[in-house]
Design a protein around this motif. Structure first.
Motif, PDB file in Angstrom:
ATOM      1  N   ALA A 251       0.109  29.513   5.866  1.00  0.00           N
ATOM      2  CA  ALA A 251       0.065  29.138   7.280  1.00  0.00           C
ATOM      3  C   ALA A 251       0.955  27.924   7.542  1.00  0.00           C
ATOM      4  CB  ALA A 251      -1.381  28.847   7.687  1.00  0.00           C
ATOM      5  N   VAL A 252       0.905  26.939   6.648  1.00  0.00           N
ATOM      6  CA  VAL A 252       1.747  25.747   6.799  1.00  0.00           C
ATOM      7  C   VAL A 252       3.218  26.132   6.727  1.00  0.00           C
ATOM      8  CG1 VAL A 252       2.409  23.566   5.721  1.00  0.00           C
ATOM      9  CG2 VAL A 252      -0.006  24.152   5.960  1.00  0.00           C
ATOM     10  N   GLU A 253       3.570  26.986   5.754  1.00  0.00           N
ATOM     11  CA  GLU A 253       4.971  27.385   5.568  1.00  0.00           C
ATOM     12  C   GLU A 253       5.498  28.138   6.787  1.00  0.00           C
ATOM     13  OE1 GLU A 253       7.743  29.742   2.266  1.00  0.00           O
ATOM     14  OE2 GLU A 253       5.564  30.023   2.286  1.00  0.00           O
TER      15      GLU A 253
ATOM     16  N   PHE B 221       2.552  19.176   2.050  1.00  0.00           N
ATOM     17  CA  PHE B 221       1.147  19.576   2.031  1.00  0.00           C
ATOM     18  C   PHE B 221       0.670  19.839   0.600  1.00  0.00           C
ATOM     19  CE2 PHE B 221      -2.021  22.970   1.969  1.00  0.00           C
ATOM     20  CZ  PHE B 221      -3.024  22.424   2.759  1.00  0.00           C
ATOM     21  N   THR B 222       1.509  20.521  -0.194  1.00  0.00           N
ATOM     22  CA  THR B 222       1.135  20.826  -1.570  1.00  0.00           C
ATOM     23  C   THR B 222       1.014  19.551  -2.399  1.00  0.00           C
ATOM     24  OG1 THR B 222       2.279  22.957  -1.390  1.00  0.00           O
ATOM     25  CG2 THR B 222       1.744  22.194  -3.604  1.00  0.00           C
ATOM     26  N   MET B 223       1.910  18.590  -2.154  1.00  0.00           N
ATOM     27  CA  MET B 223       1.833  17.296  -2.839  1.00  0.00           C
ATOM     28  C   MET B 223       0.521  16.591  -2.496  1.00  0.00           C
ATOM     29  SD  MET B 223       3.461  15.147  -4.841  1.00  0.00           S
ATOM     30  CE  MET B 223       3.601  13.401  -5.222  1.00  0.00           C
TER      31      MET B 223
ATOM     32  N   LEU C 252       6.344  10.665   4.534  1.00  0.00           N
ATOM     33  CA  LEU C 252       5.597  10.230   5.697  1.00  0.00           C
ATOM     34  C   LEU C 252       4.609  11.314   6.115  1.00  0.00           C
ATOM     35  CD1 LEU C 252       8.383   8.539   7.858  1.00  0.00           C
ATOM     36  CD2 LEU C 252       6.445   7.412   6.776  1.00  0.00           C
ATOM     37  N   GLY C 253       3.379  10.924   6.311  1.00  0.00           N
ATOM     38  CA  GLY C 253       2.363  11.876   6.714  1.00  0.00           C
ATOM     39  C   GLY C 253       1.550  12.463   5.566  1.00  0.00           C
ATOM     40  N   ILE C 254       1.857  12.065   4.329  1.00  0.00           N
ATOM     41  CA  ILE C 254       1.134  12.642   3.201  1.00  0.00           C
ATOM     42  C   ILE C 254      -0.329  12.192   3.200  1.00  0.00           C
ATOM     43  CG2 ILE C 254       1.585  10.835   1.470  1.00  0.00           C
ATOM     44  CD1 ILE C 254       2.076  13.162  -0.517  1.00  0.00           C
ATOM     45  N   GLY C 255      -0.592  10.998   3.755  1.00  0.00           N
ATOM     46  CA  GLY C 255      -1.979  10.532   3.855  1.00  0.00           C
ATOM     47  C   GLY C 255      -2.828  11.446   4.722  1.00  0.00           C
TER      48      GLY C 255
END
Length: 250
Positions: free
Chosen positions: A165-167, A178-180, A247-250
Motif C-alpha cells: 500500500a505504501v509503495e 517505511f521499511t527502515m 526525514l519522517g522516519i520517527g
C-alpha cells in the motif's frame, strides 16, 4: 513442537512433516511471483525465489524442533543465524549488483545453511522425541497446525499488504523509509520475540504453572511507553539523527 513436547509424536515423524511442508511451500512462492514480479526471462529468478521460500519454511520448522529437543543456546544460535547471514547477503547484493536472482540466492543460503545445522543438531538427539503418550492423529495435527499457520500467515500478510500500500500510494522512496522504520521498531521487540518461545516451552513442561500475566503486562506497557517517547522525539528530531534523507522516519 507442541506434540513432540507432549510425547505424542516422534522426532522422526516431526522431521518428515517439516520436510513435506518445506517441499510444498515453493508453490506459494511461485504463485506470489506470478502475481507480482513475473516478467519474460525471469524464470530462473522465480525458481531461486521459490528455493528461498522453501529454505525459510524448512528452517522455521526445524528451529521449533530444536527448541523442543536441544538447549536454549543452540535454539538461539539457529534462530539468529539467518538474520546475521542476511546482513552479509545484503552487503554483497549492494556491492555486486542489485539483481533479484542474486538477492533470492542470498536469502536461500541465509536460511538453508542454518536449516542444515538444525538438522545436524536433531540428528544427535537419538533418544529424544519418543512417543510416551497416546500418538497424535493426523486430523488433530492438521487442526493444530492450521491454527498456528493462520496466525503466522496473518502476521506476515499484514506487513506485506502495508508495504504494498505504501509503495503504490506514495512510491518506492517512501517504501524504503517505511521499511527502515519497521526494522527499527523491531529492536525493542527483540527480547519479547526471543523470550516467548522459551516461555512457551517452559509452560508446556509445567502445565500447572499459570502464565505470568503481571510481568507480561508490564513488558507490553513499557513498549507502549517507548512508542510514545519515540513519537514525541520525532516532533523535534524527525530524522532521528539519521540524516535529511530519513526525514519522517520517527
Amino acid at each position: 513442537f507442541y506434540f513432540v513436547k507432549q510425547g505424542r509424536i516422534s522426532l522422526a515423524r516431526a522431521k518428515r512433516w517439516a520436510t513435506v511442508v518445506a517441499l510444498l511451500s515453493p508453490a506459494g512462492a511461485v504463485a506470489y511471483a506470478l502475481m507480482t514480479h513475473q516478467k519474460p526471462g525471469t524464470t530462473g529468478t522465480t525458481a531461486m525465489f521459490a528455493l528461498a521460500c522453501a529454505a525459510c519454511v524448512f528452517h522455521g520448522q526445524l528451529r521449533t524442533l530444536v527448541l523442543a529437543e536441544a538447549s536454549s543456546s543452540r535454539f538461539s544460535a539457529i534462530t539468529t543465524a539467518p538474520q546475521i547471514l542476511i546482513l552479509f547477503a545484503a552487503v554483497a547484493w549492494a556491492e555486486l549488483g542489485r539483481g533479484l536472482m542474486l538477492l533470492s540466492a542470498g536469502l536461500a543460503l541465509s536460511f538453508l545453511l542454518p536449516a542444515v545445522a538444525a538438522w545436524q543438531v536433531l540428528a544427535s538427539a537419538r533418544h529424544a522425541g519418543m512417543v510416551t503418550d497416546g500418538p497424535v492423529t493426523r486430523t488433530e495435527l492438521l487442526r493444530h497446525g492450521a491454527a498456528s499457520w493462520l496466525v503466522a500467515l496473518l502476521a506476515a500478510a499484514s506487513v506485506v499488504i502495508i508495504q504494498r500500500a505504501v509503495e503504490y500510494t506514495i512510491g518506492a522512496a517512501a517504501l524504503g523509509l517505511f521499511t527502515m522504520a519497521l526494522t527499527l521498531s523491531q529492536v525493542p521487540l527483540m527480547p519479547v520475540n526471543y523470550a516467548t518461545p522459551l516461555l512457551f516451552r517452559h509452560w508446556i513442561a509445567r502445565p500447572e504453572v499459570k502464565m505470568p500475566l503481571g510481568p507480561l503486562t508490564l513488558m507490553i506497557g513499557a513498549l507502549l511507553v517507548a512508542a510514545v517517547l519515540v513519537q514525541l522525539l520525532a516532533f523535534s528530531q524527525p530524522d532521528l539523527w539519521l540524516g535529511t534523507r530519513y526525514l519522517g522516519i520517527g
